[in-house]
Scaffold this active site. Structure first.
Site, short mmCIF file in Angstrom:
data_model
loop_
_atom_site.label_atom_id
_atom_site.label_comp_id
_atom_site.label_asym_id
_atom_site.label_seq_id
_atom_site.Cartn_x
_atom_site.Cartn_y
_atom_site.Cartn_z
N GLU A 38 0.84 -1.20 0.00
CA GLU A 38 0.00 0.00 0.00
C GLU A 38 0.88 1.25 0.00
O GLU A 38 2.06 1.20 0.34
CB GLU A 38 -0.91 0.00 1.23
CG GLU A 38 -2.01 -1.05 1.16
CD GLU A 38 -2.98 -0.96 2.33
OE1 GLU A 38 -2.90 0.01 3.11
OE2 GLU A 38 -3.82 -1.87 2.44
N GLN A 94 -3.64 -0.37 -25.75
CA GLN A 94 -4.78 -1.29 -25.84
C GLN A 94 -6.01 -0.46 -26.17
O GLN A 94 -6.77 -0.03 -25.30
CB GLN A 94 -4.95 -2.03 -24.51
CG GLN A 94 -6.07 -3.06 -24.50
CD GLN A 94 -5.67 -4.40 -25.09
OE1 GLN A 94 -4.52 -4.78 -25.02
NE2 GLN A 94 -6.63 -5.10 -25.69
N LYS A 191 5.77 -3.85 -39.34
CA LYS A 191 6.19 -4.67 -38.18
C LYS A 191 5.19 -5.79 -37.95
O LYS A 191 3.99 -5.60 -38.13
CB LYS A 191 6.25 -3.77 -36.93
CG LYS A 191 6.58 -4.52 -35.65
CD LYS A 191 6.96 -3.57 -34.54
CE LYS A 191 5.79 -3.18 -33.68
NZ LYS A 191 6.18 -2.30 -32.57
C1 R5P Z 1 3.95 0.33 -30.57
O1 R5P Z 1 3.43 0.44 -31.66
C2 R5P Z 1 4.90 1.35 -30.06
O2 R5P Z 1 4.93 2.47 -30.87
C3 R5P Z 1 6.29 0.80 -29.90
O3 R5P Z 1 6.82 0.47 -31.18
C4 R5P Z 1 6.32 -0.41 -29.03
O4 R5P Z 1 5.58 -0.20 -27.87
C5 R5P Z 1 7.75 -0.77 -28.68
O5 R5P Z 1 7.74 -1.88 -27.83
P1 R5P Z 1 9.04 -2.74 -27.60
O6 R5P Z 1 10.14 -1.79 -27.25
O7 R5P Z 1 8.67 -3.63 -26.44
O8 R5P Z 1 9.30 -3.51 -28.85
#
Ligand code: R5P
Length: 292
Positions: A38, A94, A191
């Site tokens: 807490e 999210q 990506k």
């Molecule tokens: C997601 O689209 C964000 O723009 C970042 O590319 C993402 O959160 C990067 O996350 P990580 O460093 O864990 O690959």
């Protein structure tokens, strides 16, 4: 106009810069963590009518609990108008239910902030499928600033005629904003994410041989997105890969993993305190505070 800036000790460097830039007195909220998890907060016992609270939502779960307690406490202690300066607004990624039953955290966190604060000021929130902060914090004044132009100017000064590259389609607004004022070449990758740390990236068809490339994104968390992009770039002959992100979360082993991938330098804004902080958003926040 605001009468007082409240902040926590772990964000003191940005708090000091912001207080100086905005000409505001700064007071700290005392925080004690009990052994059972807490938190006890202690605010200045008499607050003026208009208060801004600086609190970023990195490590968001514990900090949301702090806001849940700090906001009504500030009102009990005299604040009539309470503004949240949230340099990094977590829980924005999210923004839809990707699988049936998934909670749309962006909407619910935004609704909680709207209940606790009269206005919200933030920097480069991850707004992908929603158009503006008004949808995130319904019924309240909210402002989203961007550190991308500052990072673009830094990249232009420090790298040699760089290509600015966004690692995914979502990075397009940031990479464009970073490149435009400096008239730098820019593009975005495609990506594919298969897990928290499993990322693959397809580069856009440019000639990278011998070029400096600066990866521009809103947030780096595990660093795997940057690493996958850097590896692909070195495989295509890039001379050096640097990184410029607004929010330097860099959790867990992100630092060593980036170094092993050959990433030369990492620059970030001071929205999240980190050794890579190279540009300050304090003047932007101060100007926005004056406008609110
Ligand atoms: C997601 O689209 C964000 O723009 C970042 O590319 C993402 O959160 C990067 O996350 P990580 O460093 O864990 O690959």
């Amino acid at each position: 106009m605001i009468d007082l800036l409240l902040a926590f000790a772990d964000e003191r460097p940005l708090a000091r810069r912001l207080a100086a830039a905005a000409g505001l007195p700064l007071r700290l909220v005392e925080r004690h963590a009990f052994p059972d998890g807490e938190t006890r907060l202690r605010l200045p016992p008499a607050l003026p009518p208009r208060v801004a609270l600086l609190r970023g939502l990195q490590r968001p779960n514990e900090r949301l609990a702090e806001l849940l307690i700090a906001a009504p406490a500030a009102r009990e202690l005299g604040a009539q108008r309470l503004l949240l300066v949230c340099p990094y607004l977590g829980y924005m990624r999210q923004d839809m239910a990707f699988r049936p039953g998934e909670a749309v955290s962006q909407r619910h966190v935004g609704a909680a902030l709207a209940q606790w604060f009269d206005a919200v000021l933030t920097v480069d929130p991850h707004l992908h499928r929603v158009a503006s902060m008004d949808e995130v914090v319904p019924g309240r004044r909210s402002v989203a600033l961007s550190a991308a132009p500052l990072l673009g100017a830094l990249a232009a000064r420090r790298a040699r005629r760089p290509i600015l590259l966004g690692p995914d389609a979502e990075a397009e607004p940031w990479v464009r904003a970073a490149a435009q004022a400096q008239q730098l070449e820019h593009a975005t990758c495609r990506k594919q994410r298969r897990g928290d740390r499993q990322v693959s990236v397809a580069l856009p068809p440019l000639d990278y041989a011998g070029r400096d490339v600066v990866l521009v994104d809103d947030v780096a968390s595990t660093g795997r997105t940057l690493v996958a992009t850097a590896r692909a770039l070195y495989a295509r002959g890039a001379a050096a890969v640097d990184v410029a992100v607004t929010h330097a979360l860099f959790v867990g082993d992100a630092g060593p993993v980036l170094a092993r991938a050959g990433i030369r330098r990492v620059w970030s804004s001071d929205t999240v305190p980190h050794p890579s902080n190279a540009v300050s958003v304090a003047p932007l926040l101060a100007a926005a505070l004056r406008d609110l």
